[in-house]
Design a protein around this motif. Structure first.
Motif, PDB file in Angstrom:
ATOM      1  N   TYR A   1      50.756  -5.699  14.917  1.00  0.00           N
ATOM      2  CA  TYR A   1      50.217  -4.424  14.425  1.00  0.00           C
ATOM      3  C   TYR A   1      51.000  -3.944  13.219  1.00  0.00           C
ATOM      4  O   TYR A   1      50.539  -3.141  12.440  1.00  0.00           O
ATOM      5  CB  TYR A   1      50.248  -3.377  15.542  1.00  0.00           C
TER       6      TYR A   1
ATOM      7  N   PHE B   1      35.422   1.928  18.934  1.00  0.00           N
ATOM      8  CA  PHE B   1      35.833   0.753  18.162  1.00  0.00           C
ATOM      9  C   PHE B   1      36.960   1.009  17.174  1.00  0.00           C
ATOM     10  O   PHE B   1      37.075   0.345  16.147  1.00  0.00           O
ATOM     11  CB  PHE B   1      34.609   0.123  17.492  1.00  0.00           C
TER      12      PHE B   1
ATOM     13  N   ALA C   1      44.081   3.013  24.713  1.00  0.00           N
ATOM     14  CA  ALA C   1      45.180   2.768  23.775  1.00  0.00           C
ATOM     15  C   ALA C   1      45.654   4.101  23.212  1.00  0.00           C
ATOM     16  O   ALA C   1      44.887   4.851  22.623  1.00  0.00           O
ATOM     17  CB  ALA C   1      44.693   1.875  22.638  1.00  0.00           C
TER      18      ALA C   1
ATOM     19  N   MET D   1      31.658  -8.789  22.361  1.00  0.00           N
ATOM     20  CA  MET D   1      33.099  -8.718  22.197  1.00  0.00           C
ATOM     21  C   MET D   1      33.701  -8.349  23.539  1.00  0.00           C
ATOM     22  O   MET D   1      33.079  -7.630  24.315  1.00  0.00           O
ATOM     23  CB  MET D   1      33.457  -7.643  21.165  1.00  0.00           C
TER      24      MET D   1
END
Ligand SMILES: Cc1cc2nc3c(=O)[nH]c(=O)nc-3n(C[C@H](O)[C@H](O)[C@H](O)COP(=O)(O)OP(=O)(O)OC[C@H]3O[C@@H](n4cnc5c(N)ncnc54)[C@H](O)[C@@H]3O)c2cc1C
Ligand SMILES: COc1ccc2c(c1)CN(c1nc(C(=O)N(C)c3cc(Cl)c(F)cc3C(=O)O)c(Cl)s1)C2
Length: 470
Positions: free
Chosen positions: A102, A315, A60, A225
């Motif tokens: 977002y 994370f 990302a 996750m």
């Protein structure tokens, strides 16, 4: 043989060790300033090699990283090859999907392909006449007095090379950093977390994305996750995070399916039963390490950037963004202190260490949070509360991830502001609880329950039929 790379002009020679994401970008920054740049990368030229196995296939990219790319004119190229993710898509156990934006319209993050990004940055660096890429050069060690570096080639031959500045961009297990560990007053800590990660590919369905593409898909399941980011070839790269002792317990294809049936049932059909059984065992789960150190420089000879200086757990999706921002911050200080390394390097440490430590702590905090009690309900609730407060007090309550992901607010200042607003929210909640409590008890004392009952009944009838005066 010690040969100093000839510099085309009388500019100093900058050796960038590591031709990964940060090293390749840094080469562009230094070459743009006119230095003679020599990049030394231990691997072969990935622009010719096949797929690089074992690294997160996509990443990302957010504001901080984009600002750094923009400075060397690479933002548009990279963004055009990225897929915008406007919101998270939370997958609950029962298969329902809930989007959480977002932010406002223009606030989105980008899924970019790691290998392609690395290739684009290497080619951009190579365009500069004063930049050289030296592949299959693995740094063994370097001399803190002379700045002489020893490289070993594929055939085992050793090569000594001199430079005026060594920029260590050789990742979490940096060889450049080895020399720092021998110095007194060098602080170093590394932590391996009990979780590992594994990448699975979700193929297209009838030539189309298997899920909505412009989202960061998340299956939050406390200790487990999974997240999925879209790729240009209409696949998704799913990253499964799980404790190693759990990975070790799943040894057969059927156990994989049972596990997914229990925790990620909607993903089984999307990835495919056979693909799941096969890809799950393709590579062992990879470890994740968090490295913090300081100072980032040694004399006026050497500076660490990127994962070599601060490997963070993923994370927060900020490792590369933070490393890219390292290049931008260093460049800004080079402007302020007109490229005097003896002043620039200590100033870079003074400015950047608190920020990179802050994001390392944030990422670790979020890992603990997600593992502890973030399932889809809590994730949704938390985001709604903060987004609601942000709506009523936009300049006071800013979600932490917004400050981290969509601004260049210094990481340590974002954390400070977050602590402050948590206090304000807690006090605010406490205050309105106190008001309701005291108000409620006043009403009870003032109007004994019978009276109160009549009062409430009158109120109710009036609400039902406003015209009726009784
Ligand atoms: C699962 C996962 C997901 C992630 N997701 C994101 C995300 O979504 N967003 C984000 O911003 N970040 C993310 N990251 C973090 C990101 O991958 C790293 O921060 C980034 O790759 C750091 O780049 P770097 O150039 O500093 O180090 P690296 O990418 O590790 O590059 C180091 C380079 O140095 C070379 N090298 C190593 N040793 C030597 C030596 N002795 N001599 C010469 N060369 C050497 C290596 O071959 C490599 O090319 C993620 C990381 C993981 C593990
Ligand atoms: C390729 O492998 C990986 C692995 C992990 C990540 C990424 C790519 C990209 N990541 C991003 N995290 C944020 C973030 O700020 N937070 C708090 C979140 C943190 C987690 Cl763990 C999460 F699942 C969602 C969010 C969220 O808010 O969407 C972004 Cl914004 S992007 C994590």
């Amino acid at each position: 043989s010690t040969n100093k790379r000839k510099s085309t002009n009388n500019k100093k020679v900058v050796a960038v060790v590591g031709g990964g994401l940060v090293g390749a970008l840094n080469a562009c920054f230094f070459a743009k300033r006119g230095f003679q740049v020599e990049v030394f990368e231990s691997r072969e030229d990935i622009r010719r090699a096949k797929i690089v196995k074992g690294r997160s296939i996509n990443l990302a990219l957010s504001h901080r990283g984009r600002q750094a790319l923009k400075h060397v004119g690479m933002e548009d190229t990279i963004v055009s090859n990225g897929i915008p993710m406007h919101s998270r898509m939370i997958h609950s156990l029962n298969g329902t999907q809930s989007p959480i934006p977002y932010g406002k319209k223009g606030q989105y993050i980008l899924s970019v392909d790691r290998a392609n990004l690395n290739k684009e940055l290497l080619s951009a660096a190579e365009m500069y006449p004063n930049a050289n890429l030296n592949f299959a050069h693995k740094l063994l060690d370097w001399n803190t007095e002379t700045g002489a570096m020893t490289f070993v080639r594929v055939d085992g031959a050793k090569e000594e090379i001199q430079a005026d500045l060594i920029v260590g961009c050789d990742g979490a297990f940096s060889a450049v950093r080895k020399q720092f560990l021998r110095q007194s007053r060098f602080n170093y800590s590394q932590t391996y977390i009990p979780h590992g990660y594994l990448e699975l590919t979700m193929p297209p369905v009838n030539g189309e994305f298997a899920m909505k593409p412009n989202h960061l898909h998340i299956w939050p399941r406390n200790t487990f996750m999974m997240i999925a980011l879209p790729n240009l070839d209409k696949t998704f790269t799913c990253t499964l995070f799980m404790p190693f002792d759990k990975f070790e317990k799943i040894t057969t294809g059927n156990q994989v399916i049972d596990f997914f049936q229990e925790y990620f049932p909607d993903a089984i059909q999307l990835i495919g039963v056979d693909a799941l059984k096969r890809d799950y065992f393709r590579l062992p789960a990879q470890a994740m390490v968090s490295v913090k150190c300081s100072p980032y420089h040694l004399g006026d000879k050497c500076v660490l950037m990127g994962d070599a200086a601060h490997a963070v757990v993923p994370f927060y999706g900020q490792g590369m963004n933070a490393g890219f921002e390292d290049c931008l911050v260093f460049n800004e200080i080079m402007d302020q202190l007109n490229e005097d390394f003896s002043a620039v390097l200590p100033e870079y440490t003074r400015i950047r260490v608190p920020d990179d430590h802050a994001i390392a702590d944030l990422a670790m905090y979020n890992y603990v949070e997600m593992r502890a009690h973030v399932n889809s309900k809590w994730f949704l609730f938390q985001k709604y509360v903060v987004n609601f407060l942000n709506m009523i007090m936009p300049r006071t309550i800013i979600p932490l991830y917004t400050m981290v992901t969509f601004t260049r607010m210094r990481y340590h200042e974002a954390v400070k502001h977050w602590h402050w607003q948590n206090k304000v929210i807690k006090q605010g909640l406490f205050a309105c609880a106190a008001v309701c409590l005291s108000g409620g008890s006043y009403l009870l004392l003032r109007y004994p329950p019978k009276m109160l009952y009549v009062l409430v009944e009158q109120l109710w009838t009036r609400l039902q039929d406003p015209k009726n005066p009784s």
